[in-house]
Every structure is written in structure tokens, then in C-alpha cells.
Design a protein around this motif. Structure first.
Motif: not given
Length: 246
Positions: A20-24, A236-246
Motif C-alpha cells: 500500500h505504501a508503494v501504491w500511495w 489488511l494494514p494499509g489497504w483496509g477492507r477488501i470485499g463487501m462494503e461495511a
């Protein structure tokens, strides 16, 4: 055994954070400093006078510069039925102990558009607003000098406290809401904020939470990895939630 634990830590915590740091770092439009950032309304909310029902919102937006790699800032917005304005509450490291209406209710944070973490309208919002107001008034880390960016108490500790005092909200803050798991060392074991499970937290440095609303969350040094079962998603650290919206 030690090597396996180290490998698990690298895979579950360091690898997601590093990617995520690379993407950011490749994003365009990141504000270089506080003064040049956009703090204007993201126009998510209608004009208060055009929305008569009571309203509750919890927002979270990425923090600025390098801190945005791993952290969100969260805040609370309420509006009683028929009120002519929204009331916004943040806990920040400057200004009044709990900052009221420091920015527009749905403002960008350091130029980053906020995500809606919770939205309640109508009679249910009207019923819960007095409980939220009471919890805000009872926040224990509201005095000068109480704020600490890491591991807390910080802005996310404040919102998590309110959620724990009003479990009817039934909401989990984003896994990237660094500081949400801060607890004093005399408050190690207890219910999750939603009161649908239990958690063990060591000062925000290390912990485990298992609940129907929160899912399964492991906290190491404020970084959270886990799984949401109710609304399936990885955390996941950095990315947060990956999947269905909360």
C-alpha cells in the motif's frame, strides 16, 4: 516456531502495508502540507435545512502525507430532527478538547474524500442522538495533553469510545482507524464496541477482537489484520477492507 511467527507477521502485516505504501506514493494530487490541503465540503450531505429527519453519520478519511499510508481519521456528525445545521465532533491534538464544527460536516480531510462508515436517519437516529451527545460529554481523554497520535488516545479512540457507549449503533470502524483499539492497561479484557463479542487489548499495542459486528481482528502495534464474516471482507494494514462494503 519463532520463524513461523515472524513469517506470519511479515505476510499478514508488513507485506500489505509495504504494497500500500508503494501504491500511495504513486498517487497524484497529494497535498504537500496542511495549508495547501483541501478542507472543503465533499458535498456528500444535503443542505441541513433540506433534510428534516434526524441524522447520524460517522465518517473516516485518509490522513495526510505519509500517514495516509496506514491511517484514517474518523469523526461524528449528528442533526436532530428539524435542526437547521449539522453538528460535527472530532478529537484532534489542538483546539478545544473535543473540537466542535471545526470543519464542514462532510469535509475532505487533508484533501481526501471521506467514506461513510455509518448512516442512520429518522426515528432511530432521533432516539440515539441524546445517547451519543452524552457519550461525547463523558469521553475520558478530552483534556489538554491527553491526545497521542500513536497508539492513542487519538481521534479514532474518541469515536470508538462513543460507539462502545452506544452499542445500538452496531458499527465497526475501519481497520485503518489507528487508535481505535487503544485501552488503558487497567481495561484489558471486555466487550467489543458493538457488544457482540469480546476483546483483549494491551494498551493499543497488541490485541485480539472477536465479534459479530467487528469480525476477527488482530492488532499488532496498531496495525490490524482480520476477517469480516458478517459482510465478507479481508481487513489488511494499509489497504483496509477488501470485499463487501461495511
Amino acid at each position: 516456531m519463532l520463524l513461523r511467527l515472524l513469517a506470519a507477521f511479515l505476510i499478514l502485516f508488513i507485506l500489505p502495508l509495504a504494497t500500500h505504501a508503494v501504491w500511495w506514493s504513486t498517487r497524484d494530487g497529494l497535498a504537500p502540507d496542511w495549508r495547501s490541503a483541501d478542507w472543503s465540503s465533499a458535498r456528500i450531505l444535503p443542505q441541513a435545512t433540506a433534510h428534516q429527519p434526524a441524522l447520524i453519520r460517522i465518517y473516516a478519511a485518509r490522513t495526510g502525507r505519509w500517514k495516509g499510508i496506514f491511517a484514517h481519521h474518523s469523526w461524528i456528525v449528528i442533526k436532530p430532527e428539524g435542526a437547521a445545521r449539522y453538528a460535527r465532533f472530532d478529537k484532534v491534538g489542538w483546539g478545544s478538547p473535543v473540537r466542535s464544527d471545526g470543519w464542514p460536516a462532510d469535509a475532505r480531510w487533508f484533501g481526501n474524500t471521506p467514506d461513510v462508515v455509518l448512516a442512520i436517519d429518522g426515528a432511530e437516529a432521533d432516539r440515539l442522538i441524546p445517547k451519543i451527545a452524552q457519550a461525547i460529554a463523558e469521553y475520558p481523554y478530552r483534556n489538554w495533553g491527553d491526545y497521542r497520535v500513536w497508539p492513542g488516545p487519538n481521534s479514532n479512540t474518541f469515536v470508538a469510545f462513543v460507539v462502545s457507549r452506544v452499542p445500538e449503533l452496531q458499527v465497526a470502524l475501519p481497520p485503518t482507524a489507528l487508535g481505535k483499539d487503544f485501552h488503558a492497561f487497567d481495561d484489558v479484557v471486555g466487550p467489543t464496541p458493538s457488544h457482540t463479542g469480546f476483546q483483549v487489548q494491551l494498551g493499543g499495542f497488541l490485541g485480539l477482537a472477536i465479534g459479530w459486528v467487528e469480525g476477527i481482528e488482530m492488532n499488532v502495534l496498531g496495525l490490524v489484520t482480520g476477517l469480516d464474516i458478517r459482510r465478507p471482507a479481508l481487513k489488511l494494514p494499509g489497504w483496509g477492507r477488501i470485499g463487501m462494503e461495511a
